[in-house]
Scaffold this motif. Structure first.
Motif, short mmCIF file in Angstrom:
data_model
loop_
_atom_site.label_atom_id
_atom_site.label_comp_id
_atom_site.label_asym_id
_atom_site.label_seq_id
_atom_site.Cartn_x
_atom_site.Cartn_y
_atom_site.Cartn_z
N GLY A 70 0.84 -1.18 0.00
CA GLY A 70 0.00 0.00 0.00
C GLY A 70 0.88 1.23 0.00
O GLY A 70 2.05 1.18 0.39
N VAL A 71 0.31 2.36 -0.42
CA VAL A 71 1.08 3.60 -0.46
C VAL A 71 0.12 4.77 -0.24
O VAL A 71 -1.07 4.69 -0.51
CB VAL A 71 1.81 3.73 -1.82
N ALA A 72 0.66 5.86 0.30
CA ALA A 72 -0.14 7.06 0.54
C ALA A 72 0.78 8.27 0.49
O ALA A 72 2.01 8.14 0.55
CB ALA A 72 -0.84 6.98 1.90
N VAL A 73 0.19 9.44 0.38
CA VAL A 73 0.95 10.69 0.50
C VAL A 73 0.24 11.59 1.50
O VAL A 73 -0.98 11.59 1.60
CB VAL A 73 1.13 11.40 -0.85
N ALA A 74 1.03 12.34 2.26
CA ALA A 74 0.48 13.26 3.27
C ALA A 74 1.63 14.13 3.76
O ALA A 74 2.80 13.74 3.68
CB ALA A 74 -0.14 12.50 4.43
N ASP A 75 1.30 15.29 4.27
CA ASP A 75 2.32 16.16 4.89
C ASP A 75 2.39 15.79 6.37
O ASP A 75 1.71 16.38 7.21
CB ASP A 75 1.94 17.62 4.69
N LEU A 76 3.22 14.82 6.69
CA LEU A 76 3.24 14.29 8.05
C LEU A 76 3.95 15.18 9.05
O LEU A 76 3.64 15.14 10.24
CB LEU A 76 3.89 12.89 8.05
N ASN A 77 4.89 15.99 8.61
CA ASN A 77 5.65 16.84 9.55
C ASN A 77 5.27 18.31 9.45
O ASN A 77 5.92 19.18 10.05
CB ASN A 77 7.16 16.67 9.34
N SER A 114 3.47 -8.57 3.34
CA SER A 114 3.75 -7.52 4.32
C SER A 114 2.58 -7.38 5.28
O SER A 114 1.56 -8.06 5.15
CB SER A 114 4.01 -6.19 3.61
N ASN A 115 2.69 -6.46 6.23
CA ASN A 115 1.59 -6.18 7.15
C ASN A 115 0.80 -4.94 6.71
O ASN A 115 0.08 -4.33 7.48
CB ASN A 115 2.11 -5.98 8.57
N SER A 116 0.97 -4.57 5.42
CA SER A 116 0.33 -3.36 4.90
C SER A 116 -0.05 -3.59 3.44
O SER A 116 0.81 -3.70 2.58
CB SER A 116 1.30 -2.17 5.02
N PHE A 117 -1.38 -3.66 3.18
CA PHE A 117 -1.85 -3.92 1.82
C PHE A 117 -2.35 -2.67 1.12
O PHE A 117 -2.17 -2.53 -0.09
CB PHE A 117 -2.95 -4.99 1.86
N LEU A 118 -3.05 -1.79 1.82
CA LEU A 118 -3.47 -0.51 1.25
C LEU A 118 -3.25 0.57 2.29
O LEU A 118 -3.41 0.32 3.50
CB LEU A 118 -4.94 -0.52 0.83
N ASN A 119 -2.91 1.77 1.84
CA ASN A 119 -2.65 2.90 2.74
C ASN A 119 -3.44 4.13 2.31
O ASN A 119 -3.78 4.30 1.14
CB ASN A 119 -1.17 3.28 2.73
N LEU A 120 -3.72 4.98 3.28
CA LEU A 120 -4.40 6.24 3.02
C LEU A 120 -3.85 7.30 3.96
O LEU A 120 -3.69 7.05 5.17
CB LEU A 120 -5.91 6.08 3.25
N GLY A 121 -3.53 8.46 3.44
CA GLY A 121 -3.10 9.57 4.27
C GLY A 121 -4.22 10.58 4.43
O GLY A 121 -4.76 11.08 3.44
N GLN A 126 -8.90 15.18 12.77
CA GLN A 126 -9.04 16.60 12.46
C GLN A 126 -8.38 17.50 13.51
O GLN A 126 -8.95 18.51 13.95
CB GLN A 126 -10.50 16.96 12.28
N ASP A 127 -7.14 17.13 13.88
CA ASP A 127 -6.37 17.95 14.81
C ASP A 127 -5.33 18.81 14.09
O ASP A 127 -4.49 19.44 14.72
CB ASP A 127 -5.67 17.07 15.86
N GLY A 128 -5.40 18.81 12.74
CA GLY A 128 -4.48 19.61 11.96
C GLY A 128 -3.24 18.85 11.51
O GLY A 128 -2.41 19.42 10.79
N TRP A 129 -3.11 17.58 11.90
CA TRP A 129 -1.96 16.77 11.53
C TRP A 129 -2.42 15.54 10.76
O TRP A 129 -3.32 14.82 11.21
CB TRP A 129 -1.19 16.33 12.78
N ASP A 130 -1.80 15.29 9.62
CA ASP A 130 -2.17 14.13 8.81
C ASP A 130 -1.77 12.82 9.49
O ASP A 130 -0.66 12.70 10.03
CB ASP A 130 -1.48 14.20 7.44
N ASP A 131 -2.67 11.86 9.43
CA ASP A 131 -2.46 10.54 10.01
C ASP A 131 -2.32 9.51 8.88
O ASP A 131 -2.40 9.85 7.70
CB ASP A 131 -3.64 10.19 10.93
N VAL A 132 -2.14 8.24 9.25
CA VAL A 132 -1.95 7.17 8.26
C VAL A 132 -2.92 6.03 8.55
O VAL A 132 -2.94 5.48 9.66
CB VAL A 132 -0.50 6.65 8.28
#
Length: 419
Positions: A70-77, A114-121, A126-132
């Motif tokens: 799985g893969v995702a994109v997000a502004d994590l920092n 793996s232990n990850s098949f699909l991802n979403l960012g 809704q605390d202003g920080w992107d999660d996974v």
């Protein structure tokens, strides 16, 4: 004729028939494997033209490790740049330094999943920080990692929807209720029901809610069911759910659990199913790609001999096998969404025909009204795709780029298509 000779002749005829059938079924893949082994990847169509990647995308390999499909994109920092997520790891833009969300490891692509098949960012609470968000092995519950807001240590893990077992190998990240936030369309492992998991509505909430669309014990809801999609099949203004065995007619109430199932022929086990009007006749068709065999198809909506809505299948491509993920996005800025898919390299650790052939990533632009109604483009021949694909502008040039993760590693393809 004596009995022994008769048995030999019959046995020889049966063996001949078996070999002919087996070779006929395997011939396209055999031809593709043979030519790829010689260093010239070739399509399995009658033209025999070599599969050559275009120069329309700039390829960047973040790692060759198998860490996620799985893969995702997000502004994590929260630095204003989109990072890339692959399972329990994230790659910090712009230099793609690797970080860990929680303890994990590199997996052996020829021996294990793996232990990850699909991802979403997304910002789940809704605390202003992107999660996974992570969808694990088929049938297991999904979960999400809460962003630790640049603090050291492991990210907190939360389960989705009371640990519901997510069935169907191609769950969709789709905004079901139109609130602007992505939900999860899937099957309920326990009740064999088409459901959607609603992302938390209010800031501070962490729980995802389960809502059923169909009755229990319906098609498309087994752990290893392949293929599910969401779109308006009958053009009544309400979106429906499609699975390969047919479609569930939507109602205005997306929580009613009474969507009627209409059996129809929507092809073989496949990846994410896309609903669109391929040929421009005003009726919505379905596009699908084989999850574990060879073929990409469009299923033309027709009225069959009984007067019912059904589908006629047309082969679009047999360039590559194991196309276990797909997504729609306008890559060439012509105002029409294109279809992106790719080979899941070593889907079953090399046990399937063509499983370990070169991993091709490709896209199709649609040409309604102009046969054959599509044009195939090869992006790359040594990457493929995993269980989901992300398309997003990663470098700020206003062009959608492609991000994938699979047993080949993690890749970014920057869009260089010229108008």
């Amino acid at each position: 004729m004596n009995s022994r000779l008769h048995r030999y002749l019959v046995g020889g005829m049966l063996l001949s028939v078996w070999l002919t059938n087996a070779y006929g079924q395997e011939k396209p893949l055999f031809k593709m494997r043979q030519q790829m082994a010689s260093g010239t990847a070739a399509s399995a169509d009658k033209s025999g033209k070599p599969v050559v990647a275009s120069n329309d995308f700039k390829k960047m390999k973040l790692t060759g490790d198998f860490i996620s499909e799985g893969v995702a994109v997000a502004d994590l920092n929260k630095d204003g740049k989109l990072d890339i997520v692959a399972g329990y790891y994230w790659f910090e833009a712009p230099n793609w330094k690797r970080h860990e969300l929680a303890p994990s490891r590199v997996f052996d692509p020829r021996k294990e999943y793996s232990n990850s098949f699909l991802n979403l960012g997304m910002d789940v609470n809704q605390d202003g920080w992107d999660d996974v968000v992570i969808v694990d092995f088929p049938g297991k519950p999904g979960f999400w990692f809460e962003n630790n807001q640049n603090k050291p240590g492991e990210w907190q893990k939360h389960m989705l929807a009371d640990s519901l077992g997510i069935a169907n190998e191609s769950p969709g990240f789709i905004d079901i209720n139109g609130d602007g936030r992505l939900d999860i369309l899937c099957g309920d492992k326990a009740k064999k029901q088409i459901v959607w998991l609603q992302a938390p509505e209010k800031p501070g909430e962490t729980a995802w809610k389960r809502f059923a669309m169909s009755a229990e014990n319906v098609p498309g809801t087994e752990i290893f069911s392949h293929g599910i999609g969401y779109g308006d099949v009958n053009k009544d203004g309400i979106k429906d759910v499609v699975v390969r065995e047919g479609w569930f007619e939507g109602t205005a109430d997306k929580k009613a659990a009474n969507w009627v199932f209409h059996p129809a022929n929507l092809g073989e086990p496949c990846s994410h199913m896309q609903v669109l009007d391929v040929n421009g006749d005003g009726k919505n068709d379905v596009v699908s790609a084989s999850a574990h065999a060879l073929g990409i198809w469009w299923h033309e909506q027709i009225i069959d001999e009984t007067g019912k809505l059904n589908f006629k299948t047309h082969l679009m491509s047999n360039t590559t096998a194991q196309t276990h993920a797909s997504i729609m996005a306008d890559l060439n800025d012509d105002g029409r969404a294109d279809y992106i898919t790719g080979k899941r390299f070593l889907a079953h650790h090399g046990r399937d025909p063509g499983d370990s052939d070169p991993a091709i990533l490709l896209w199709f632009e649609f040409t309604p009204g102009k046969e054959p109604f599509y044009k195939e483009h090869v992006i790359d021949t040594d990457s493929g795709a995993g269980l989901n694909i992300v398309v997003q502008d990663m470098n700020g040039d206003k062009k959608p780029d492609i991000v994938i993760a699979n047993k080949n590693g993690v890749f970014l393809f920057e869009n260089k298509i010229k108008k």
